[in-house]
Design a protein around this motif. Structure first.
Motif, PDB file in Angstrom:
ATOM      1  N   ASP A  81      -4.606   6.141  -2.980  1.00  0.00           N
ATOM      2  CA  ASP A  81      -5.224   6.738  -4.150  1.00  0.00           C
ATOM      3  C   ASP A  81      -6.742   6.643  -3.986  1.00  0.00           C
ATOM      4  O   ASP A  81      -7.328   5.565  -4.071  1.00  0.00           O
ATOM      5  CB  ASP A  81      -4.779   6.006  -5.419  1.00  0.00           C
ATOM      6  CG  ASP A  81      -5.306   6.634  -6.695  1.00  0.00           C
ATOM      7  OD1 ASP A  81      -6.311   7.378  -6.640  1.00  0.00           O
ATOM      8  OD2 ASP A  81      -4.718   6.375  -7.757  1.00  0.00           O
ATOM      9  N   ARG A  82      -7.394   7.759  -3.759  1.00  0.00           N
ATOM     10  CA  ARG A  82      -8.819   7.747  -3.443  1.00  0.00           C
ATOM     11  C   ARG A  82      -9.693   7.414  -4.653  1.00  0.00           C
ATOM     12  O   ARG A  82     -10.900   7.221  -4.502  1.00  0.00           O
ATOM     13  CB  ARG A  82      -9.237   9.083  -2.840  1.00  0.00           C
ATOM     14  CG  ARG A  82      -8.525   9.362  -1.528  1.00  0.00           C
ATOM     15  CD  ARG A  82      -9.164  10.518  -0.797  1.00  0.00           C
ATOM     16  NE  ARG A  82      -8.218  11.144   0.113  1.00  0.00           N
ATOM     17  CZ  ARG A  82      -8.574  11.858   1.174  1.00  0.00           C
ATOM     18  NH1 ARG A  82      -9.844  12.037   1.444  1.00  0.00           N
ATOM     19  NH2 ARG A  82      -7.666  12.406   1.953  1.00  0.00           N
ATOM     20  N   ASP A  83      -9.096   7.354  -5.825  1.00  0.00           N
ATOM     21  CA  ASP A  83      -9.843   6.866  -6.980  1.00  0.00           C
ATOM     22  C   ASP A  83      -9.827   5.341  -7.051  1.00  0.00           C
ATOM     23  O   ASP A  83     -10.590   4.751  -7.810  1.00  0.00           O
ATOM     24  CB  ASP A  83      -9.264   7.433  -8.284  1.00  0.00           C
ATOM     25  CG  ASP A  83      -9.547   8.914  -8.441  1.00  0.00           C
ATOM     26  OD1 ASP A  83     -10.629   9.351  -7.997  1.00  0.00           O
ATOM     27  OD2 ASP A  83      -8.691   9.628  -8.988  1.00  0.00           O
ATOM     28  N   LEU A  84      -8.955   4.720  -6.266  1.00  0.00           N
ATOM     29  CA  LEU A  84      -8.831   3.266  -6.251  1.00  0.00           C
ATOM     30  C   LEU A  84      -9.420   2.639  -4.996  1.00  0.00           C
ATOM     31  O   LEU A  84     -10.064   1.594  -5.057  1.00  0.00           O
ATOM     32  CB  LEU A  84      -7.358   2.853  -6.347  1.00  0.00           C
ATOM     33  CG  LEU A  84      -6.637   3.028  -7.672  1.00  0.00           C
ATOM     34  CD1 LEU A  84      -5.162   2.685  -7.500  1.00  0.00           C
ATOM     35  CD2 LEU A  84      -7.271   2.143  -8.735  1.00  0.00           C
ATOM     36  N   VAL A  85      -9.185   3.269  -3.870  1.00  0.00           N
ATOM     37  CA  VAL A  85      -9.480   2.639  -2.579  1.00  0.00           C
ATOM     38  C   VAL A  85     -10.318   3.557  -1.692  1.00  0.00           C
ATOM     39  O   VAL A  85      -9.953   4.716  -1.476  1.00  0.00           O
ATOM     40  CB  VAL A  85      -8.178   2.265  -1.847  1.00  0.00           C
ATOM     41  CG1 VAL A  85      -8.489   1.653  -0.480  1.00  0.00           C
ATOM     42  CG2 VAL A  85      -7.331   1.310  -2.678  1.00  0.00           C
ATOM     43  N   SER A  86     -11.423   3.038  -1.191  1.00  0.00           N
ATOM     44  CA  SER A  86     -12.164   3.675  -0.108  1.00  0.00           C
ATOM     45  C   SER A  86     -11.863   2.916   1.176  1.00  0.00           C
ATOM     46  O   SER A  86     -11.854   1.675   1.184  1.00  0.00           O
ATOM     47  CB  SER A  86     -13.675   3.640  -0.374  1.00  0.00           C
ATOM     48  OG  SER A  86     -14.049   4.576  -1.359  1.00  0.00           O
ATOM     49  N   ILE A 195      -7.369  -6.029 -10.450  1.00  0.00           N
ATOM     50  CA  ILE A 195      -8.111  -4.774 -10.391  1.00  0.00           C
ATOM     51  C   ILE A 195      -7.227  -3.585 -10.755  1.00  0.00           C
ATOM     52  O   ILE A 195      -7.644  -2.690 -11.505  1.00  0.00           O
ATOM     53  CB  ILE A 195      -8.722  -4.584  -8.990  1.00  0.00           C
ATOM     54  CG1 ILE A 195      -9.813  -5.631  -8.763  1.00  0.00           C
ATOM     55  CG2 ILE A 195      -9.286  -3.174  -8.818  1.00  0.00           C
ATOM     56  CD1 ILE A 195     -10.338  -5.675  -7.349  1.00  0.00           C
ATOM     57  N   LEU A 196      -6.008  -3.578 -10.279  1.00  0.00           N
ATOM     58  CA  LEU A 196      -5.092  -2.478 -10.600  1.00  0.00           C
ATOM     59  C   LEU A 196      -4.779  -2.456 -12.085  1.00  0.00           C
ATOM     60  O   LEU A 196      -4.688  -1.392 -12.701  1.00  0.00           O
ATOM     61  CB  LEU A 196      -3.810  -2.602  -9.781  1.00  0.00           C
ATOM     62  CG  LEU A 196      -3.939  -2.431  -8.266  1.00  0.00           C
ATOM     63  CD1 LEU A 196      -2.587  -2.599  -7.599  1.00  0.00           C
ATOM     64  CD2 LEU A 196      -4.534  -1.073  -7.938  1.00  0.00           C
TER      65      LEU A 196
END
Length: 200
Positions: A81-86, A195-196
């Protein structure tokens, strides 16, 4: 188009290592694997794509990624999920194999060319997970062994965790260092869970 998208497009078109890769045993072409976004709460700072990731174009889409997601306590949907993890490797491209079939190190030119801009665009994160010796040295400046670096995890947690590479070649290391699974992994999973929960 956002500034981050423009930067990603520039990286995706990068061919600065074409000659370098053509001279490796694999004789492959550059294929930057770009997977980051501004303002994500989690940054995975890795080393370089392996052959499977080079072929698929998806970071950690291999057995190492399976182990890393287990350490994080994340499923694939959360991890990608690119809103959560780079996901920011030290080198965006697979460096290739040596004549003996070993992975070549990440070319320093990739870090020197791109990473200051990438880190600026990603911004402040809630959790940095730095994976493997090359990444640990680049992001922290530590010059000790991976084992010594990971043993300092309490000094950096909960904002940063230093991890060995999740390659299955490191299974022997994990057996020799049971404190990692006993102490580090639960603390990391707890931080990720927090964080999640905040994100949703």
């Amino acid at each position: 188009m956002t500034d981050t998208s423009k930067l990603q497009n520039r990286i995706a078109r990068c061919r600065i290592c074409s000659d370098r890769f053509a001279a490796t045993a694999t004789q492959h072409r550059p294929r930057p694997v770009v997977w980051f976004r501004a303002k994500t709460p989690i940054l995975i700072a890795g080393q370089a794509p392996g052959m499977q990731v080079h072929q698929k174009g998806i970071p950690f889409h291999d057995r190492s990624g399976d182990r890393l997601r287990t350490w994080l306590g994340m499923d694939a949907a959360q991890f990608y999920d690119r809103d959560l993890v780079s996901i920011l490797p030290t080198s965006f491209c697979f460096p290739g194999y040596s004549a003996k079939g070993s992975d070549l190190p990440p070319p320093p030119i990739c870090w020197d060319t791109w990473h200051a801009d990438c880190l600026h665009d990603i911004g402040v994160v809630k959790l940095r997970v730095i994976v493997g010796g090359y990444a640990i040295r680049r992001h922290t400046g530590l010059r000790c062994s991976v084992t010594e670096a990971v043993r300092t995890w309490r000094k950096h947690a909960p904002e940063t965790f230093l991890l060995p590479h999740p390659s299955w070649r490191n299974t022997r290391w994990l057996k020799a260092n049971p404190w990692f699974d006993r102490d580090v992994v639960p603390a990391l999973q707890s931080r990720v869970k927090t964080i999640l929960t905040e994100a949703f």
